[in-house]
Write an enzyme that holds these catalytic residues in place. Structure first.
Site, mmCIF file in Angstrom:
data_model
loop_
_atom_site.group_PDB
_atom_site.id
_atom_site.type_symbol
_atom_site.label_atom_id
_atom_site.label_comp_id
_atom_site.label_asym_id
_atom_site.label_seq_id
_atom_site.Cartn_x
_atom_site.Cartn_y
_atom_site.Cartn_z
ATOM 1 N N ARG C 232 31.682 7.400 26.430
ATOM 2 C CA ARG C 232 30.410 6.690 26.481
ATOM 3 C C ARG C 232 29.241 7.068 26.131
ATOM 4 O O ARG C 232 28.192 6.752 25.495
ATOM 5 C CB ARG C 232 30.191 6.369 27.932
ATOM 6 C CG ARG C 232 29.864 4.885 28.656
ATOM 7 C CD ARG C 232 30.541 3.686 28.518
ATOM 8 N NE ARG C 232 30.208 3.052 27.248
ATOM 9 C CZ ARG C 232 30.819 2.188 26.607
ATOM 10 N NH1 ARG C 232 32.228 1.858 26.860
ATOM 11 N NH2 ARG C 232 30.432 1.609 25.616
ATOM 12 N N PRO C 247 21.531 -0.370 21.128
ATOM 13 C CA PRO C 247 22.321 -0.535 19.913
ATOM 14 C C PRO C 247 23.233 -2.168 20.306
ATOM 15 O O PRO C 247 24.114 -2.118 21.157
ATOM 16 C CB PRO C 247 23.392 0.589 19.886
ATOM 17 C CG PRO C 247 23.259 1.174 21.288
ATOM 18 C CD PRO C 247 22.008 1.016 21.849
ATOM 19 N N ASP C 418 24.777 -4.747 24.656
ATOM 20 C CA ASP C 418 24.359 -3.214 24.609
ATOM 21 C C ASP C 418 25.765 -2.563 24.386
ATOM 22 O O ASP C 418 26.344 -2.451 25.343
ATOM 23 C CB ASP C 418 23.436 -3.120 25.730
ATOM 24 C CG ASP C 418 23.218 -1.514 25.582
ATOM 25 O OD1 ASP C 418 22.100 -1.286 26.461
ATOM 26 O OD2 ASP C 418 23.649 -1.033 24.679
ATOM 27 N N HIS C 419 25.803 -2.078 23.002
ATOM 28 C CA HIS C 419 26.970 -1.350 22.834
ATOM 29 C C HIS C 419 27.274 0.031 23.866
ATOM 30 O O HIS C 419 28.342 0.330 23.774
ATOM 31 C CB HIS C 419 27.157 -1.011 21.523
ATOM 32 C CG HIS C 419 28.742 -0.996 21.012
ATOM 33 N ND1 HIS C 419 29.786 -0.847 21.757
ATOM 34 C CD2 HIS C 419 29.181 -1.371 19.904
ATOM 35 C CE1 HIS C 419 30.886 -0.754 21.118
ATOM 36 N NE2 HIS C 419 30.684 -1.123 19.947
ATOM 37 N N ARG C 420 26.308 0.217 24.399
ATOM 38 C CA ARG C 420 26.356 1.304 25.182
ATOM 39 C C ARG C 420 27.155 1.040 26.630
ATOM 40 O O ARG C 420 27.769 2.028 27.204
ATOM 41 C CB ARG C 420 24.918 2.049 25.485
ATOM 42 C CG ARG C 420 24.269 2.676 24.288
ATOM 43 C CD ARG C 420 22.972 3.078 24.583
ATOM 44 N NE ARG C 420 22.249 1.905 25.394
ATOM 45 C CZ ARG C 420 20.876 1.973 25.606
ATOM 46 N NH1 ARG C 420 20.493 2.974 25.438
ATOM 47 N NH2 ARG C 420 20.308 0.999 26.180
#
Lengths: 338, 326, 446
Positions: C232, C247, C418-420
């Site tokens: 992550r 992101p 949010d790709h995080r």
């Protein structure tokens, strides 16, 4: 030395005295036969651990305890079977204790070195050399604190006088003027070390001078001499509230404990044989016969009676039950009601 | 409620118990005429006389034995050790005589005696005067070991100790004598064997006793500023150990740090850890950590001495470790 | 004597690793268990730890270099000691069978053969304990010290899962499988907090497509904070570098709104206030979030906060900008209540009469430009939320329905993720659920 006061001779002995004297012989015989039987039981594996026999020193226990009252306190070292029997713990209860049985005077949890009967003021055999001497000082302190006229007495061997507990205890007893009697049973050997190899002075009684304490040396093989000296010490304690150091010269006929040889490297067989000539029982029975208090046959009959009593104690101990498993955790602490 | 020093709370307990029971007497070095090396016995000689407030020669073995003997025949001695460092000389009497008498005699002869005095380090007293021996005594079946941390506990526990029918080792603290706190007046006893939660918390349990209670509380305060809620348990009695209070707390917090003044090896904390892992293994989220004194004779130098002692920073570091926050 | 440090196999499938950063510089003292370097494996960024004590004599490879497993990367030894390990990049001797060597330094120090006279003939150097050894007293003197950490690999080692007793108990109670869970404790130990958001799954479930399963939050807790796993962290760092602080990626799905329209008509026919498509979508989003809590989360820099409550932020255009009032516990509210609340909130938003607590604390957002005829658009995430749904217009379109081309009401939803926090498949599955709900709106009513 006060030990020469009891020369035998034909004189008239009053019946009460004769009765007392016979009783002393019986007590001495009881100790002797009991200890012989204990030695036998030990060699058969019925008694475990350490077992220190009193054979040869019988006159000391008998002569000293004869001066006491039932409410006096007695503390002893681990060679205390004799004192326990003389004080009145039954042969059954002592033998059962040596066997580790529930019927023993300490419930089988004390053993040979820790005989107790609080009802008789017999407050223990103690296993650490000298460690119990301050306890006697404490008991004498309690007597003074409460203002009664009891006496606290303590038995220990001559090897104990070199350790700190002895000095600390005697100093406080003298300092505070406590009714204590310190009975040093000088049997010449601390285990395998002769007195002169351990103590810088030969006369142990002189140690008391350091504390300005009354002291006396007495022949421990002569029960009458022991009794006489003890009477003086008891009177000093009870009446004058002062302590005494009583050095009783005696001899141990057996090894230090059952796991030791009778003589070994530290003393010769000849020395033991020589000392046996002054066997306190022979000395005393001879005196009673000479004084016409008893006949030889009466002595033999008494001995036989004692043997039977000891056999009874042995059978009792053998048949008695082990302590129940739940006894393991009892009496570590006082019961929870306070 | 009046505010008293720890010293005066002890004095009050002694006074009240001596008033209550004529069998109770105080014996030790300098307890009478000198008024006590740490003034715990101040005024007692005047009130109770030399019969009951007894100055002794410097013979710890001897007067500890006198206490045992007196207790065996019915008195209730309070034997003061000027410090527990000197009580080493009396260990034979405490361990071989006091602790075993009841058992060896099959319950016939008990030893209701209190041996009390300060234990542990004070400041710069050097190696022979700065030792915490509670784990030695707590090791012995037959002894109780009590270590109050506050004036109120000092009073309540000493009164209970004097009334207890067993030999009780009652260890105070030189650095505690001047600490102050509210102390209930008159009859106030605290049962032996009951721990006290000195501060409630949810994230971690800090187990401590005696002087380290203050250390743990200070640590807990600082941890709270970081959002960590620490429960502080004062054992108060080392033996018998109040395992229930400890276990209930750790079962809730899942993490535990045990703090003590003494040395690490075979210390009191080792016993606490043993109990926790044995009883509530599944509740643990981290190994139980211990903060102890350093494994050295106490150095004289002030800075070195500080390094050798358990302090809040060490407790905080251990707490963060069991919480996995660093 | 110097010790070679080689690239270790830090994951079961790792063949090479990239030295991300040296944590011990040349000349620095090294203790056993110290982190020497961060190494990026095929799975994660891992720590390469020292297996011998001494001084970092040389970095054989520079940070950034990718090195095959078992190849030399550094040398530890005594200060000033000559590095005899060979030239830069020279390969350590590998096994012929291609398996990585056991790292040289991992071999336990062999004690010197005991010689009766060794004390006389070999005076030990004072103050120079052998690598990896400590005087016993010193060790005992550090009550809170932990044993040297072996590489902080996954908590699973040879099939054995390292987990705290409490974690095991919780897992057993909740039927969780600890295998593969990333532990955040020492040596990768799985501890209580690692389970806070782990969902129940059968202990040996057949390997499904690898979409990270969500972990349920204990009942009664509003949310659970979950520490970032290595992967992550890496995703977060890389994607942020690429796309800016948040992101974002976008997923679009088209939803058939026929049945929603019917249902809405029926509901509105009953009077009692009007329910909008927007209200219905909010409700559907809230219910879908309940099923996909992985999307109902906040990015918190060093951890992710997974919410056990659903609070839907609703973008409202106001003069000079927009504001996002929050419909709290939207998943638990009926459509009429949502309708009433959204109307009230939007009205007061335009009047700028919202209290701060009315426009903060949302866990997910919706934004609707459908009424302005926008077909589809991408909305900007409202941090720390991790997702927002952009609602396009509902328009009749020709679609193949049951074999024939018919006109049907269709709506496009675009989710910004949010790709995080949310991966592609995670977002897609959420949208699938949402679509299903809207196409079968009875689910919303019940």
């Amino acid at each position: 030395m006060a030990g020469t006061a009891t020369k035998p001779g034909r004189k008239t002995i009053d019946p009460a005295t004769a009765e007392t004297w016979r009783a002393w012989l019986r007590q001495m015989l009881l100790i002797r036969r009991f200890e012989e039987k204990a030695g036998e039981a030990y060699s058969l594996g019925k008694i475990g651990g350490f077992c220190h026999l009193y054979i040869g020193q019988e006159a000391v226990a008998v002569g000293t305890i004869a001066s006491l009252r039932p409410d006096d306190y007695i503390t002893a070292s681990y060679r205390e079977h004799g004192q326990a029997l003389v004080r009145g713990i039954t042969p059954r209860a002592v033998m059962a204790e040596l066997f580790g049985k529930a019927e023993g005077c300490s419930g089988g949890k004390g053993g040979s070195m820790h005989l107790f009967d609080a009802s008789l003021g017999f407050l223990g055999g103690h296993g650490i050399v000298g460690g119990h001497i301050p306890l006697t000082t404490g008991m004498a302190f309690a007597i003074k604190y409460r203002g009664t006229d009891q006496v606290a007495i303590c038995y220990f061997g001559e090897a104990a006088v070199n350790n700190g507990a002895f000095h600390e205890a005697l100093n406080m007893a003298a300092l505070w003027k406590l009714p204590a009697i310190y009975i040093c049973e000088n049997n010449r050997y601390g285990m395998g070390t002769a007195l002169e190899r351990a103590s810088a002075i030969y006369d142990i009684s002189e140690r008391a001078c350091s504390y300005d304490m009354a002291n006396e040396v007495v022949d421990g093989q002569d029960v009458l001499a022991v009794k006489a000296a003890m009477d003086r010490a008891v009177e000093r304690a009870r009446e004058e509230k002062l302590p005494t150091l009583l050095e009783v010269r005696t001899y141990r006929f057996m090894g230090h404990s059952m796991s030791d040889p009778i003589h070994g490297h530290y003393r010769t067989k000849e020395e033991v044989e020589e000392q046996r000539k002054r066997d306190p029982i022979a000395v005393w029975s001879g005196r009673l016969i000479a004084d016409g208090v008893m006949t030889e046959d009466e002595v033999k009959a008494m001995d036989q009676q004692v043997v039977e009593e000891v056999e009874d104690a042995y059978r009792f101990a053998e048949e008695a039950a082990d302590p129940a498993p739940e006894e393991l955790f009892r009496d570590v602490y006082a019961p929870e009601e306070n | 409620m009046p505010t008293l020093t720890y010293r005066d709370a002890l004095n009050q307990a002694l006074r009240e118990e001596m008033q209550r029971d004529d069998r109770v007497f105080l014996m030790g070095e300098e307890v009478g005429v000198y008024q006590g090396a740490y003034k715990v016995s101040r005024g007692l000689l005047e009130e109770f006389g030399a019969r009951r407030v007894v100055d002794t020669p410097i013979t710890e073995l001897g007067f500890a034995g006198v206490g045992v003997g007196a207790a065996m025949v019915g008195l209730r001695p309070v034997i003061e050790m000027m410090t527990f460092n000197f009580a080493l000389l009396a260990v034979d009497q405490i361990v071989n005589s006091a602790a075993k008498m009841r058992y060896m005699s099959n319950g016939q002869v008990g030893v209701p005696m209190v041996v009390r005095g300060p234990g542990g380090a004070a400041l710069q007293l050097g190696a022979q005067h700065s030792q915490a021996f509670e784990s030695w005594y707590a090791h012995i079946p037959g002894l109780k070991v009590v270590m109050p941390a506050t004036p109120a506990d000092a009073k309540g526990l000493l009164k209970s100790a004097i009334r207890d029918d067993n030999p009780v080792i009652f260890i105070e603290g030189e650095m505690l004598y001047n600490t102050k706190g509210e102390v209930p007046e008159g009859e106030y006893t605290i049962p032996l064997g009951v721990a006290d939660i000195k501060r409630e918390g949810t994230d971690v349990t800090i187990v401590c006793h005696s002087k380290t209670v203050a250390v743990a509380l200070k640590a807990a305060e600082q941890l709270a500023a970081d959002g960590i809620s620490a429960e502080v348990i004062d054992l108060r009695t080392i033996r018998p150990l109040d395992t229930r209070t400890v276990l209930e707390s750790v079962a809730r917090t899942h993490r535990c740090v045990v703090v003590e003044e003494g040395w690490h090896f075979a210390g009191v904390g080792a016993q606490v850890v043993d109990t926790i892992q044995r009883e509530i293994f599944d509740a643990l989220d981290a190994p139980v950590l211990r903060v102890t004194g350093a494994e050295v004779p106490m150095p004289y130098n002030k800075q070195l001495e500080k390094l050798a002692k358990a302090d809040p920073a060490k407790v905080i570091a251990a707490v963060r470790q069991v919480l996995y926050v660093d | 004597m110097s010790t070679k440090v080689v690239m270790e196999a830090l994951s079961p499938t790792m063949e090479e690793g990239r030295v991300v950063e040296w944590k011990k510089q040349e000349g620095e003292a090294v203790a056993v268990g110290d982190v020497l370097a961060e190494v990026e494996t095929d799975k994660a960024v891992m720590e390469l730890v020292a297996r011998a004590a001494g001084t970092m004599l040389k970095h054989v490879v520079a940070a950034g270099a990718t090195v095959p497993v078992s190849e030399l990367v550094a040398v530890i030894g005594e200060p000033g000691e000559a590095v005899e390990a060979g030239g830069n990049g020279k390969k350590a001797e590998g096994r012929k069978d291609g398996k990585p060597d056991a790292p040289a330094a991992a071999e336990p120090a062999k004690p010197a053969p005991a010689k009766p006279d060794s004390a006389k003939t070999e005076a030990p150097t004072p103050g120079a304990p052998a690598p990896g050894t400590q005087p016993t007293a010193d060790r005992e003197n550090r009550p809170t010290s932990m044993p040297p950490a072996p590489p902080a690999a996954a908590a699973t080692e040879g099939g054995r899962v390292k987990a705290s007793p409490l974690a095991r108990k919780i897992a057993a109670e909740r039927g969780l499988d600890l295998q593969g869970v990333a532990g955040s404790g020492p040596q990768g130990r799985i501890v209580q907090r690692d389970l806070a958001a782990l969902s129940a799954r059968p202990a040996s479930a057949a390997a499904a497509p690898q979409v990270p399963a969500f972990r349920p939050i204990p009942a009664g807790e509003p949310f659970a904070d979950v520490p970032l796993t290595q992967i992550r962290k890496t995703i977060a760092r890389r994607l942020a570098q690429s796309l800016g602080p948040v992101p974002t990626f976008y997923l679009t799905i088209e939803v058939d709104m026929e049945r929603v329209a019917e249902a809405r008509e029926a509901l509105n026919a009953a009077g009692q206030g009007k329910i909008s498509f927007n209200d219905i979508t909010i409700k559907a989003v809230a219910l879908a979030l309940r099923q996909h809590p992985a999307c109902n989360a906040w990015w918190q820099d060093d951890h992710i906060r997974y919410w056990n409550e659903v609070h839907v932020s609703m973008a409202v255009a106001i003069e000079d900008g927009l504001i996002t009032p929050v419909i709290r516990h939207a998943d638990q509210k009926g459509l009429r209540q949502i309708a009433a609340e959204s109307k009230d909130l939007a009205g007061r938003a335009r009047e700028r009469k919202l209290a701060p607590e009315e426009y903060t604390g949302g866990t997910f957002s919706v934004s609707n430009l459908g009424m302005l005829d926008i077909e589809e658009f991408t909305a900007i995430i409202n941090p720390p939320e991790a997702g927002i749904i952009a609602i396009g217009r509902i328009a009749e379109k020709p679609v193949v329905h049951e074999g024939t081309i018919v006109p049907r009401k269709r709506m496009r939803l675009t989710m910004s993720c949010d790709h995080r926090v949310i991966d592609g498949a995670t977002g897609a599955q959420f949208l699938q659920t949402l679509k299903g709900m809207l196409e079968n709106p009875l689910a919303l009513v019940w």
